[in-house]
Design a protein around this motif. Structure first.
Motif, short mmCIF file in Angstrom:
data_model
loop_
_atom_site.label_atom_id
_atom_site.label_comp_id
_atom_site.label_asym_id
_atom_site.label_seq_id
_atom_site.Cartn_x
_atom_site.Cartn_y
_atom_site.Cartn_z
N ILE A 36 -14.31 -24.38 29.79
CA ILE A 36 -14.46 -24.60 28.36
C ILE A 36 -13.35 -25.56 27.91
CG2 ILE A 36 -14.43 -23.53 26.07
CD1 ILE A 36 -15.22 -20.88 27.58
N PRO A 37 -13.68 -26.70 27.29
CA PRO A 37 -12.65 -27.65 26.87
C PRO A 37 -11.71 -27.02 25.85
CG PRO A 37 -14.84 -28.63 26.71
CD PRO A 37 -15.04 -27.18 26.97
N LEU A 38 -10.43 -27.37 25.97
CA LEU A 38 -9.39 -26.85 25.08
C LEU A 38 -8.76 -27.98 24.28
CD1 LEU A 38 -7.75 -24.51 27.68
CD2 LEU A 38 -8.32 -23.71 25.39
N ALA A 39 -8.51 -27.73 23.00
CA ALA A 39 -7.79 -28.68 22.16
C ALA A 39 -6.73 -27.94 21.37
CB ALA A 39 -8.75 -29.40 21.21
N MET A 40 -5.60 -28.59 21.16
CA MET A 40 -4.57 -28.06 20.27
C MET A 40 -4.42 -29.04 19.11
SD MET A 40 -0.46 -27.43 20.83
CE MET A 40 -0.74 -26.67 22.43
N ILE A 41 -4.55 -28.56 17.90
CA ILE A 41 -4.50 -29.42 16.73
C ILE A 41 -3.45 -28.93 15.75
CG2 ILE A 41 -6.92 -30.09 16.94
CD1 ILE A 41 -7.47 -28.11 14.58
N ASN A 42 -3.01 -29.85 14.87
CA ASN A 42 -2.08 -29.48 13.81
C ASN A 42 -0.80 -28.86 14.38
OD1 ASN A 42 -2.06 -29.85 11.00
ND2 ASN A 42 -2.20 -27.65 10.64
N ALA A 43 -0.45 -29.23 15.61
CA ALA A 43 0.71 -28.62 16.27
C ALA A 43 1.98 -28.88 15.47
CB ALA A 43 0.85 -29.17 17.68
N ARG A 44 2.81 -27.86 15.38
CA ARG A 44 4.06 -27.95 14.62
C ARG A 44 5.14 -27.23 15.40
NH1 ARG A 44 5.88 -24.44 10.35
NH2 ARG A 44 3.85 -23.43 10.41
N MET A 45 6.24 -27.92 15.69
CA MET A 45 7.33 -27.31 16.44
C MET A 45 8.65 -27.92 15.97
SD MET A 45 7.99 -27.14 20.57
CE MET A 45 6.31 -26.61 20.88
N ASN A 46 9.42 -27.13 15.20
CA ASN A 46 10.71 -27.64 14.75
C ASN A 46 11.76 -27.46 15.85
OD1 ASN A 46 11.50 -24.92 14.65
ND2 ASN A 46 11.05 -24.74 12.46
N ALA A 47 12.97 -27.88 15.55
CA ALA A 47 14.02 -27.86 16.57
C ALA A 47 14.32 -26.45 17.06
CB ALA A 47 15.29 -28.50 16.01
N ARG A 48 14.28 -25.48 16.17
CA ARG A 48 14.55 -24.10 16.57
C ARG A 48 13.46 -23.57 17.49
NH1 ARG A 48 15.28 -19.83 11.81
NH2 ARG A 48 13.09 -20.40 11.53
N SER A 49 12.20 -23.85 17.16
CA SER A 49 11.11 -23.41 18.03
C SER A 49 11.17 -24.09 19.39
CB SER A 49 9.76 -23.71 17.36
OG SER A 49 9.62 -22.97 16.16
N ASP A 67 3.55 -34.27 13.35
CA ASP A 67 4.60 -35.25 13.10
C ASP A 67 5.21 -35.72 14.41
OD1 ASP A 67 6.67 -33.25 13.84
OD2 ASP A 67 6.09 -32.31 11.96
N ASP A 68 6.02 -36.76 14.34
CA ASP A 68 6.62 -37.34 15.54
C ASP A 68 7.58 -36.38 16.23
OD1 ASP A 68 5.30 -39.82 15.35
OD2 ASP A 68 6.76 -40.56 13.90
N ALA A 69 8.33 -35.60 15.45
CA ALA A 69 9.29 -34.67 16.05
C ALA A 69 8.57 -33.64 16.92
CB ALA A 69 10.11 -33.98 14.97
N ASN A 114 3.09 -23.84 2.01
CA ASN A 114 2.15 -24.95 1.88
C ASN A 114 2.01 -25.41 0.42
OD1 ASN A 114 -0.03 -26.68 2.10
ND2 ASN A 114 -1.52 -25.07 2.46
N PRO A 115 2.30 -26.70 0.14
CA PRO A 115 2.12 -27.19 -1.23
C PRO A 115 0.71 -27.67 -1.54
CG PRO A 115 3.07 -28.92 0.12
CD PRO A 115 2.93 -27.70 1.02
N TRP A 116 -0.10 -27.92 -0.50
CA TRP A 116 -1.36 -28.65 -0.71
C TRP A 116 -2.43 -27.83 -1.42
CZ3 TRP A 116 -0.87 -33.63 -0.29
CH2 TRP A 116 0.07 -34.17 0.59
N ASN A 166 9.87 -26.01 7.22
CA ASN A 166 8.56 -25.71 7.81
C ASN A 166 7.49 -26.73 7.40
OD1 ASN A 166 9.24 -23.48 9.31
ND2 ASN A 166 8.69 -22.01 7.72
N PHE A 167 7.71 -27.41 6.30
CA PHE A 167 6.77 -28.41 5.81
C PHE A 167 7.50 -29.71 5.50
CE2 PHE A 167 4.70 -24.40 5.15
CZ PHE A 167 3.36 -24.64 5.40
N ALA A 168 8.45 -30.05 6.35
CA ALA A 168 9.30 -31.21 6.08
C ALA A 168 8.49 -32.48 5.91
CB ALA A 168 10.33 -31.37 7.21
N ALA A 169 7.54 -32.73 6.83
CA ALA A 169 6.75 -33.96 6.75
C ALA A 169 5.89 -33.97 5.49
CB ALA A 169 5.88 -34.10 7.99
N ASP A 170 5.33 -32.83 5.12
CA ASP A 170 4.48 -32.75 3.93
C ASP A 170 5.26 -33.05 2.66
OD1 ASP A 170 1.83 -31.25 5.05
OD2 ASP A 170 3.62 -30.45 6.01
N TYR A 171 6.42 -32.41 2.52
CA TYR A 171 7.21 -32.64 1.31
C TYR A 171 7.80 -34.04 1.29
CZ TYR A 171 6.75 -27.85 -0.31
OH TYR A 171 6.26 -26.66 -0.80
#
Length: 422
Positions: free
Chosen positions: A154-167, A192-194, A340-342, A359-364
């Protein structure tokens, strides 16, 4: 796709899930008795009493919590429009996520709680649902499920991945395990790039796309059928919202409301805590500030003398954002690091936020660069911001940003559909 390696750490994890399988039901039972699991649907955590599988192709999506689950709705709608034959299974872990998602569920979509990651549950779940594509959102990965899903082709995809420096620092200690898991995914997209850099550091050579956050293209939250009644009750009032709050946010919001209500009794703070179970604690804080209050959970409507309406219910943020022209997004005055602000943006409420938003650095950052939100650092700046003359302009600029995010959802939808068997 050739089968990926299973190194020592991943083999150890999988062996541990076999050993813990006998205790899994006891763990679920214990959580149920403590009110940690859904009273009627707790058996889903053991892959029992699952909903019937619909006929035709099925995409399974998993996200752990409420915000992550709600963020999937825009993507589901894009996929459903592109492929009218598709059905969707959304799984989550947190109890509240299922309850709220059911009120905001897109068409042709089923919600289930993801079973614990033990062999007998994994097998029963995958045998029943037989997904044509598995999509994991943000940070939550269950290694046994990932391995078994890949083993079945079964094909697997990971989307919207978010991992800050602590994680990233915590995952780096088990880098071989994560490398083995990530290499089983046919497609990975980071917010995001990070995050992309962190994923590549954990699995050198990994191909990671960078897309915008799914939350930026979220579908509007559901309205409440009794909004006309509430609006009539608020005639002549000036409501503002403090959304998804924690104690640190509430200290600032209540201090401001105490001054505003003393100067203008038309002011009404609608305070929606992240955890509605904290309502009594918030009531005590209101009393300490000399503020009158009412509880939404008890069916109380705010009287003319009510200063704070404690919105201690799940699944009604769509109502509060529609009622309030301006919202302070919680989690931004303490260690939670923002919410989440959106969702507020999507319903036309101007967004204010505190200084802690990692947690939402790129969004803000995106919102701030467009003048589409306003940072407040304390009670004084919050009070000033609530009366700013340009709140409508802030909301309009944020809405324009959100509209532009729709194209990214279509691109992501097309990429996921390309992974599915023809």
């Amino acid at each position: 796709m050739a089968e990926s390696p299973t190194g020592p750490l991943l083999r150890l994890y999988l062996a541990a899930t076999h050993a813990l399988g006998l205790r899994a039901w006891k763990h679920i039972e214990s959580r149920r008795k403590r009110g940690k699991e859904h009273a009627d649907r707790w058996r889903e955590k053991g892959a029992n009493q699952m909903a019937p599988r619909p006929e035709g192709p099925l995409i399974w999506m998993h996200a752990v919590g409420l915000g992550e689950v709600l963020a999937l709705r825009g993507l589901i709608e894009a996929l459903a429009e592109a492929r009218p034959d598709l059905h969707f299974l959304v799984t989550s872990s947190a109890r509240a996520s299922g309850e709220v998602f059911d009120r905001n569920r897109p068409p042709r979509t089923i919600h289930q709680y993801l079973p614990l990651d033990v062999p007998v549950f994994r097998k029963r779940f995958l045998d029943h649902w037989r997904p044509d594509l598995a999509v994991w959102a943000e940070q939550d990965l269950w290694p046994g499920f990932v391995v078994e899903t890949a083993r079945r082709g079964i094909p697997l995809a990971m989307i919207n991945a978010r991992m800050n420096a602590r994680s990233y620092a915590s995952r780096r200690k088990a880098r071989p395990l994560y490398a083995d898991l990530y290499r089983r995914f046919a497609y990975i997209a980071a917010q995001d790039d990070a995050t992309a850099d962190h994923l590549r550091a954990l699995a050198p050579g990994l191909v990671v796309a960078v897309t915008r956050s799914l939350k930026a293209a979220c579908a509007p939250l559901a309205d409440s059928p009794d909004r006309p009644v509430v609006e009539a009750q608020l005639t002549g009032r000036r409501p503002w919202c403090a959304a998804s709050t924690h104690a640190e946010d509430e200290r600032v919001a209540l201090a401001v409301q105490a001054r505003r209500f003393a100067a203008d009794p038309a002011s009404l703070l609608i305070l929606a805590p992240r955890l509605p179970t904290r309502a009594r604690e918030i009531a005590l804080d209101c009393e300490a500030h000399g503020l009158t209050y009412a509880f939404r959970s008890e069916g109380q409507l705010p009287a003319p003398a009510t200063a704070v309406w404690i919105a201690d219910t799940f699944g009604e943020m769509g109502l509060w954002y529609r009622l309030c022209p301006v919202s302070l997004i919680g989690g931004s005055f303490g260690p939670v690091q923002g919410h989440n602000p959106w969702e507020a943006v999507r319903l036309g409420s101007a967004v204010l936020h505190g200084p802690e938003t990692a947690n939402f650095a790129a969004d803000y950052a995106q919102l701030e660069s467009a003048g589409a939100t306003r940072l407040v650092t304390d009670a004084a700046t919050l009070e000033t911001a609530l009366d700013a003359a340009d709140l409508r302009d802030i909301a309009a600029r944020a809405s324009a940003l959100q509209e532009s995010a729709a194209g990214g959802i279509i691109t992501l939808s097309d990429r996921l559909l390309d992974l599915m068997p023809r």
